[in-house]
Design an enzyme around this catalytic site. Structure first.
Site, PDB file in Angstrom:
ATOM      1  N   GLY A   1     -21.896  30.421 -10.437  1.00  0.00           N
ATOM      2  CA  GLY A   1     -21.826  29.717 -11.711  1.00  0.00           C
ATOM      3  C   GLY A   1     -22.789  28.552 -11.727  1.00  0.00           C
ATOM      4  N   SER A   2     -22.717  27.744 -12.784  1.00  0.00           N
ATOM      5  CA  SER A   2     -23.642  26.626 -12.929  1.00  0.00           C
ATOM      6  C   SER A   2     -23.494  25.617 -11.793  1.00  0.00           C
ATOM      7  CB  SER A   2     -23.397  25.925 -14.267  1.00  0.00           C
ATOM      8  OG  SER A   2     -23.598  26.793 -15.338  1.00  0.00           O
TER       9      SER A   2
ATOM     10  N   LYS B   1     -14.661  28.681  -3.071  1.00  0.00           N
ATOM     11  CA  LYS B   1     -15.503  28.152  -4.150  1.00  0.00           C
ATOM     12  C   LYS B   1     -16.273  26.954  -3.598  1.00  0.00           C
ATOM     13  CE  LYS B   1     -14.995  26.173  -8.818  1.00  0.00           C
ATOM     14  NZ  LYS B   1     -13.983  25.825  -9.851  1.00  0.00           N
TER      15      LYS B   1
ATOM     16  N   ASP C   1      -9.241  26.492 -20.648  1.00  0.00           N
ATOM     17  CA  ASP C   1     -10.344  27.456 -20.618  1.00  0.00           C
ATOM     18  C   ASP C   1      -9.793  28.837 -20.306  1.00  0.00           C
ATOM     19  OD1 ASP C   1     -12.958  28.275 -20.924  1.00  0.00           O
ATOM     20  OD2 ASP C   1     -13.565  27.766 -18.884  1.00  0.00           O
TER      21      ASP C   1
ATOM     22  N   ASN D   1     -11.166  34.261 -16.407  1.00  0.00           N
ATOM     23  CA  ASN D   1     -10.303  33.446 -15.559  1.00  0.00           C
ATOM     24  C   ASN D   1      -8.948  34.103 -15.301  1.00  0.00           C
ATOM     25  OD1 ASN D   1     -12.222  31.454 -15.260  1.00  0.00           O
ATOM     26  ND2 ASN D   1     -11.509  30.275 -17.025  1.00  0.00           N
TER      27      ASN D   1
ATOM     28  N   ASP E   1      -8.896  29.346 -12.012  1.00  0.00           N
ATOM     29  CA  ASP E   1      -9.941  28.386 -12.402  1.00  0.00           C
ATOM     30  C   ASP E   1      -9.379  27.200 -13.179  1.00  0.00           C
ATOM     31  OD1 ASP E   1     -12.239  27.015 -12.899  1.00  0.00           O
ATOM     32  OD2 ASP E   1     -13.414  28.770 -13.433  1.00  0.00           O
TER      33      ASP E   1
END
Length: 370
Positions: A124-125, A142, A236, A241, A254
């Site tokens: 991801g970013s 993560k 989100d 997710n 997440d």
């Protein structure tokens, strides 16, 4: 790719004005995140492409555009912009360890000598997701990208650790521990071998028939009901997710943008993903747990159809349609009547008209029994 951040006194229609400004310059918006504080300030972050000149020139163009917009729309409000080249964000000095509130009842700092990283399974970013083992247990790791670490990201990281260590439910991805000593920042959770519902639908072209759809909906409702009972708003909720284990149990994951609900019962910091986002969140209005219910309704429609919500629109076009025109996905004609009714209730414009997750759970279980 560039990341553009605007900070200003919050006001109605601010987001649409800023997106218009970027469009006029000829930028394509790939991501957008909006935050506002209880004392009336706004932070709007855009990831864009389409700029071929030097970054400094983009900054100058933006500043000229902001001056024009200040005269036309923003009156005497103060606006500041900053532009960073994507993947070249300045790393701010960090302390030896991130301060995360602790009640002293659990130990969750990871012993990195027992943590073994294997293959990368996602990116991801701000971080990469790896498969690995911790004390011989299969885990997901993560890892935050050091070059992307800044103060806001550290706040988000500490918030995620703080929330995840408090929760334990069979339909919420289980937190195992974290490394909070820079530069090795990571969060370790149970490994979900079947990946996300989003990938199953859109990459593997999988299909959920009604019994399977109801099972997924029930799993998610149980997890979300537990979170809401503990005053946690996910913010989100979307199919990316929702993760599946080897037994096809679906779990909510997440918590990077999740927040503990304020005592007043409403939130004013906005984030999420436009295609799944509730209208009150898009509009910078105060919101509560019912924002998650709206996102659940969009996700349930996605399970039903196998399609991306508003696939014919850009995320921003979808957001404008949801807010200004009451746009919602089209429910297929052959949908079970009770399920169609539930979808329409979940994405009501007025949050007070949406059911809570305990009622959603009852409805889905009733449909399943029938």
């Amino acid at each position: 790719m560039h990341e553009i951040t605007f900070s200003t006194v919050d006001k109605p229609k601010l987001l649409s004005q800023l997106t218009s400004l970027l469009a006029e310059i000829g930028l394509n918006i790939q991501e957008a995140h909006a935050f506002s504080t209880a004392d009336g300030f706004s932070l709007d972050v855009f990831v864009v492409d389409g700029w071929r000149e030097e970054t400094e020139e983009l900054k100058s163009v933006l500043e000229r555009g902001i001056l024009k917009y200040k005269e036309q729309y923003l009156s005497k409000r103060h606006v500041v912009s900053s532009v960073n080249e994507h993947y070249q964000v300045k790393i701010e000095p960090l302390s030896n360890c991130i301060a995360i509130p602790s009640d002293g009842t659990d130990v969750w700092e990871i012993d990195t000598t027992q943590l073994k990283t294997e293959n990368k399974v996602g990116s991801g970013s701000f971080g990469d997701l790896y498969r690995g083992t911790y004390c011989s247990q299969e885990v997901a790791i993560k890892v935050l990208k050091p070059e992307r670490v800044n103060a806001e990201m550290l706040r988000e990281f500490s918030q995620e650790v703080y929330i995840m260590r408090k929760i334990r439910h069979k339909n919420v991805v289980q937190f195992i521990g974290a490394c909070t000593r820079p530069p090795n920042l990571c969060i370790v959770t149970e490994f979900m071998s079947r990946g996300s519902v989003y990938d199953f639908l859109h990459k593997q072209r999988g299909v959920f028939k009604l019994p399977s759809l109801l099972k997924v909906g029930i799993d998610v409702s149980k997890g979300m009901n537990y979170l809401h009972q503990n005053n946690i708003i996910h913010r989100d909720l979307k199919t990316a997710n929702l993760l599946m284990d080897e037994n096809e149990v679906v779990k909510v994951a997440d918590f990077g943008v999740a927040r503990v609900q304020a005592q007043s019962g409403v939130m004013t910091a906005e984030t999420g993903t436009y295609r799944w986002m509730a209208p009150e969140v898009i509009e910078h209005k105060p919101y509560d747990q019912k924002a998650d219910v709206f996102s659940f309704g969009i996700s349930l429609w996605e399970l039903l159809t196998g399609e991306l919500p508003y696939s014919y629109l850009t995320p921003l076009q979808a957001a404008v349609g949801v807010v200004q025109k009451g746009l919602r996905p089209t429910i297929p004609k052959n949908t079970h009547p009770r399920l169609a009714e539930l979808l329409e209730r979940c994405w009501q414009q007025d949050p007070t008209n949406r059911p809570d997750f305990s009622e959603i759970l009852d409805i889905l279980q009733h449909i399943k029994r029938k």
